[in-house]
Design an enzyme around this catalytic site. Structure first.
Site, short mmCIF file in Angstrom:
data_model
loop_
_atom_site.label_atom_id
_atom_site.label_comp_id
_atom_site.label_asym_id
_atom_site.label_seq_id
_atom_site.Cartn_x
_atom_site.Cartn_y
_atom_site.Cartn_z
N TYR A 104 0.84 -1.20 0.00
CA TYR A 104 0.00 0.00 0.00
C TYR A 104 0.88 1.25 0.00
CZ TYR A 104 -3.34 3.54 1.44
OH TYR A 104 -4.11 4.69 1.51
N LYS A 157 1.26 4.34 -2.81
CA LYS A 157 1.13 5.78 -2.51
C LYS A 157 2.37 6.54 -2.99
CE LYS A 157 -2.39 5.62 -2.11
NZ LYS A 157 -3.56 6.42 -2.54
N THR A 216 -10.42 5.75 7.40
CA THR A 216 -10.15 4.78 6.35
C THR A 216 -8.65 4.51 6.22
OG1 THR A 216 -10.23 6.58 4.76
CG2 THR A 216 -12.21 5.26 5.02
#
Length: 309
Positions: free
Chosen positions: A176, A180, A213
């Site tokens: 992840y 990014k 989130t």
């Protein structure tokens, strides 16, 4: 040095006559972004993987605001065929986009590959948005904005362009963070290329800070006890988390080349942060650009395109 601007969602101006494309508009940040833009009169095209869920969100928002101009359309960022269909449909309908908000994505999932053989988080969060941006660039309005939603976790990303399938090593949280970093490298490289071409379209990068989130996605990066403590002190209400993204998408004064975030948790307001580490590697950004072009088949060029009024 970071700088700030005194702005919140209550300062969001009238968006009547403007059209926004928001990816991932059926959950989390995407719902809040959509809600605020529609409440100010903007037309929002909700680009979602699950259209049934998107329809339910649209109906809920319209129940609260019957005038909300919301259009649910299918887009699966992991499937480049749907990205092309989405862009083709907008073109066929004559849609002109004032702001493209590249918000959708997945996080901390088990390793799997896209049809192109790329790890799914990198493929969804970066490649899908690279292709979508390229396919919609000639549908952008004069002075339009491409806003890519990144994260401060980019600093923990390790982008290996020789192992996009993440065969050598894989962790859900690490992948992840790498996606990014790819978002940041893409947004900055797009900014450089748009400015070099004299394009009226701008590329901006924004992040929500530690919104709920995003905190959930950090489970694989931080011990749960640390998460809990950080959440108590730093987790932002959703409206404060989306403020930097809305600012980037609607304000002509929003700066390119900076990471627009929420700033201090106790007094959040759009803060313009300097990128560090691998984000400043222009050679890596150029190589990622070339690999993205090869993998998607989208040649993101703009010098000969006529931007719309």
């Amino acid at each position: 040095m970071d700088s700030t601007v005194d702005w919140s969602v209550t300062d969001l101006g009238d968006q009547s006559g403007r059209t926004f494309v928001v990816t991932g508009a059926s959950s989390g940040l995407g719902v809040a972004i959509t809600r605020h833009l529609a409440a100010r009169g903007g037309r929002v095209i909700m680009a979602v993987r699950d259209t049934a869920k998107g329809g339910r969100v649209r109906d809920q928002l319209r129940a609260a605001d019957p005038k909300a101009d919301l259009d649910v359309r299918h887009l699966d960022l992991l499937d480049l065929r749907t990205v092309r269909r989405f862009a083709d449909d907008l073109r066929a309908d004559g849609v002109i986009v004032d702001s493209l908000v590249n918000n959708g994505g997945i996080g901390t999932v088990a390793r799997r590959l896209s049809p192109e053989g790329v790890e799914s988080q990198l493929a969804t969060n970066h490649l899908g948005h690279y292709a979508l941006t390229g396919l919609l660039l000639d549908r952008m309005a004069e002075g339009g904005a491409v806003v890519t939603v990144a994260s401060s976790l980019y600093r923990m990303g390790r982008l290996d362009l020789d192992d996009l399938a993440a065969e050598r090593r894989y962790s859900p949280g690490g992948a992840y963070a790498t996606s990014k970093l790819a978002n940041v490298l893409f947004g900055l490289e797009l900014d450089r290329r748009l400015r070099a071409a004299g394009s009226p379209v701008r590329s901006l990068l924004a992040h929500p800070g530690m919104a709920k989130t995003d905190l959930d996605r950090q489970a694989a990066l931080l011990p749960r006890t640390v998460q809990s403590v950080l959440g108590v002190f730093f987790r932002l209400p959703i409206d404060a988390a989306v403020a930097p993204i809305l600012y980037a998408a609607t304000e002509a004064a929003a700066p390119t080349g900076r990471h627009i975030g929420p700033g201090r948790p106790r007094r959040p307001r759009p803060t313009f942060e300097t990128f560090t580490g691998a984000a400043a590697d222009t050679a890596l950004a150029a190589r990622l650009w070339d690999r993205s072009r090869q993998l998607t088949g989208v040649d993101l060029t703009y010098g000969d395109r006529q931007h719309k009024h």
